[in-house]
Scaffold this active site. Structure first.
Site, PDB file in Angstrom:
ATOM      1  N   ASP A   9     -18.970  64.901  38.341  1.00 30.73           N
ATOM      2  CA  ASP A   9     -17.650  64.542  38.900  1.00 30.73           C
ATOM      3  C   ASP A   9     -17.153  63.304  38.163  1.00 30.73           C
ATOM      4  OD1 ASP A   9     -15.372  64.526  40.537  1.00 30.73           O
ATOM      5  OD2 ASP A   9     -16.322  63.334  42.089  1.00 30.73           O
ATOM      6  N   TYR A  41      -9.312  61.539  37.740  1.00 31.90           N
ATOM      7  CA  TYR A  41      -9.003  62.765  36.999  1.00 31.90           C
ATOM      8  C   TYR A  41      -7.636  63.338  37.351  1.00 31.90           C
ATOM      9  CZ  TYR A  41     -13.529  63.889  34.801  1.00 31.90           C
ATOM     10  OH  TYR A  41     -14.638  63.930  33.997  1.00 31.90           O
ATOM     11  N   ASN A  74     -12.753  69.336  42.320  1.00 30.88           N
ATOM     12  CA  ASN A  74     -11.702  70.358  42.368  1.00 30.88           C
ATOM     13  C   ASN A  74     -10.735  70.234  41.194  1.00 30.88           C
ATOM     14  OD1 ASN A  74     -11.660  71.587  45.444  1.00 30.88           O
ATOM     15  ND2 ASN A  74     -12.428  69.510  45.367  1.00 30.88           N
ATOM     16  N   THR A  75     -10.397  68.991  40.863  1.00 28.72           N
ATOM     17  CA  THR A  75      -9.418  68.753  39.798  1.00 28.72           C
ATOM     18  C   THR A  75      -9.891  69.346  38.479  1.00 28.72           C
ATOM     19  OG1 THR A  75      -9.032  66.653  40.928  1.00 28.72           O
ATOM     20  CG2 THR A  75      -7.955  66.944  38.807  1.00 28.72           C
ATOM     21  N   CYS A 183     -10.422  67.714  47.556  1.00 26.91           N
ATOM     22  CA  CYS A 183     -10.961  66.783  46.557  1.00 26.91           C
ATOM     23  C   CYS A 183     -12.299  66.334  47.124  1.00 26.91           C
ATOM     24  CB  CYS A 183     -10.030  65.588  46.385  1.00 26.91           C
ATOM     25  SG  CYS A 183     -10.776  64.231  45.441  1.00 26.91           S
ATOM     26  N   THR A 184     -13.330  66.360  46.290  1.00 27.71           N
ATOM     27  CA  THR A 184     -14.665  66.076  46.811  1.00 27.71           C
ATOM     28  C   THR A 184     -14.843  64.619  47.240  1.00 27.71           C
ATOM     29  OG1 THR A 184     -15.434  65.796  44.531  1.00 27.71           O
ATOM     30  CG2 THR A 184     -15.766  67.953  45.548  1.00 27.71           C
TER      31      THR A 184
HETATM   32  N1  DGL Z   1     -13.486  64.351  43.032  1.00 29.47           N
HETATM   33  C1  DGL Z   1     -12.429  64.936  42.335  1.00 29.47           C
HETATM   34  C2  DGL Z   1     -11.873  66.197  42.924  1.00 29.47           C
HETATM   35  O1  DGL Z   1     -12.569  66.883  43.645  1.00 29.47           O
HETATM   36  C3  DGL Z   1     -11.531  64.149  41.428  1.00 29.47           C
HETATM   37  C4  DGL Z   1     -11.017  62.836  41.849  1.00 29.47           C
HETATM   38  C5  DGL Z   1     -10.270  62.160  40.712  1.00 29.47           C
HETATM   39  O2  DGL Z   1     -10.954  61.663  39.806  1.00 29.47           O
HETATM   40  O3  DGL Z   1      -9.032  62.149  40.735  1.00 29.47           O
HETATM   41  O4  DGL Z   1     -10.767  66.561  42.684  1.00 29.47           O
END
Ligand code: DGL
Length: 263
Positions: A9, A41, A74-75, A183-184
Site C-alpha cells: 500500500d 496515491y 483500492n486506488t 480506501c484501506t
Molecule cells: N490505502 C489506499 C486506498 O485503499 C490509498 C490511500 C492514498 O495513498 O491515497 O485507496
C-alpha cells in the site's frame, strides 16, 4: 519454509487488510511494503501510479520469492492489476470497494462510497456501481485528508474530531444507511467515524473478503502450523515518522531495509 505473502500500500492502510489476513492465516510469513514516498496515491496521475507500483511490486516480489501479492489499496487496485498480472506469474489479489454487499445490505436503497479522489474518478468504479448497485442511489465522496488523518493516528497523534466532522459533513446530509469504506486507510478510523455518523450508518470494508480470497489461492495453508509465521517485516520507500516506527514495533513488525523506487 513457506514463501512470504507480500502486502502493498502507499501507507498504513494495507495494515487493516493484513490484520484480517493474519487472523485467518496466522502461520504465514508476511512482508509489508509502504510506498510512503508517493503517498497519497489518490492525488497521483494514472501513468505515474501504474509505473511506480509495477516497478516496486515486481522487484520486491521477485527479491523475496513471494507466494502471492496483495495490493491492499483500492486506488492502486482499480488501475494497476492488469499491468501487474502481465508481469508476475504468482497470484495478485486486489482490493475493490464493497459496492455489491453494500447494495444488498441497504434497506433504504441509498448507499455511499467514501474513497480517494483517484478511486472515485475511475472508470472501474463507475462500472462496479453500474454492475452491482444499478438499482441503488449511490453517493460519491472523495477525500485525501482522511488518508492523512489515518496516517497521523497510526503515528500516535490524537484524531482531530473537528477536521473529521468537516470531512464527513456531506455524508450526514444524505439518507444513506450503508457507507462503503473504499480506501484501506479508512477502517483505521472506524470508531471515530461511528462517533460522528451515529449508528444508523453501517460501515463496510473489504478486509475479510480479501483474507478469504488469499486463503483460497494458497493451497498449502493446511500444512502451516501455529509455530510458523516468524517473519513479519516491513520495507519503506522513504523515512517514516518515529511514532509509526514505534507503533509497528509494538505490533510485532521488524524493520527491513529501505526499498528505493526506480530512478
Ligand atoms: N490505502 C489506499 C486506498 O485503499 C490509498 C490511500 C492514498 O495513498 O491515497 O485507496
Amino acid at each position: 519454509m513457506f514463501r512470504p505473502i507480500l502486502v502493498f500500500d502507499s501507507g498504513i492502510g494495507g495494515l487493516s487488510v493484513l490484520s484480517e489476513i493474519r487472523s485467518l492465516l496466522p502461520g504465514r510469513d508476511y512482508v509489508y511494503l509502504f510506498d510512503n514516498a508517493r503517498l497519497p496515491y489518490g492525488e497521483l496521475q494514472d501513468e505515474v501510479l501504474i509505473s511506480g507500483c509495477v516497478d516496486l511490486v515486481v522487484r520486491l516480489s521477485r527479491q523475496i520469492d513471494a507466494a502471492l501479492v496483495v495490493i491492499a489499496c483500492n486506488t492502486a487496485s482499480t488501475l494497476v492489476l492488469p499491468a501487474l498480472r502481465a508481469q508476475l506469474s504468482i497470484p495478485v489479489v486486489g482490493v475493490v470497494p464493497a459496492i455489491k454487499p453494500a447494495a444488498q445490505l441497504s434497506r433504504v436503497g441509498e448507499i455511499g462510497l467514501l474513497a480517494t479522489p483517484g478511486t472515485i474518478k475511475r472508470d472501474y468504479t463507475r462500472q462496479l456501481i453500474e454492475d452491482f448497485a444499478g438499482d441503488s442511489q449511490v453517493h460519491l465522496f472523495a477525500s485525501s485528508e482522511l488518508v492523512l488523518l489515518a496516517e497521523r493516528k497510526m503515528a500516535g497523534a490524537p484524531v482531530n474530531y473537528e477536521d473529521l466532522m468537516k470531512i464527513l459533513a456531506p455524508i450526514k446530509e444524505t439518507d444513506l444507511d450503508v457507507l462503503v469504506l473504499g480506501c484501506t486507510h479508512f477502517p483505521m478510523l472506524k470508531q471515530e467515524m461511528r462517533d460522528c455518523l451515529g449508528d444508523k450508518v453501517s460501515l463496510l470494508d473489504s478486509g475479510k473478503a480479501i483474507a478469504r480470497r488469499v486463503d483460497s489461492l494458497l493451497p498449502d495453508n493446511s500444512m502451516v502450523t501455529e509455530k510458523m509465521g516468524l517473519l513479519l517485516g516491513y520495507h519503506t520507500t522513504a523515512n517514516i515518522e518515529p511514532g509509526l516506527c514505534e507503533r509497528l514495533e509494538l505490533l510485532g513488525f521488524s524493520k527491513l531495509s529501505y526499498f528505493p523506487p526506480a530512478e
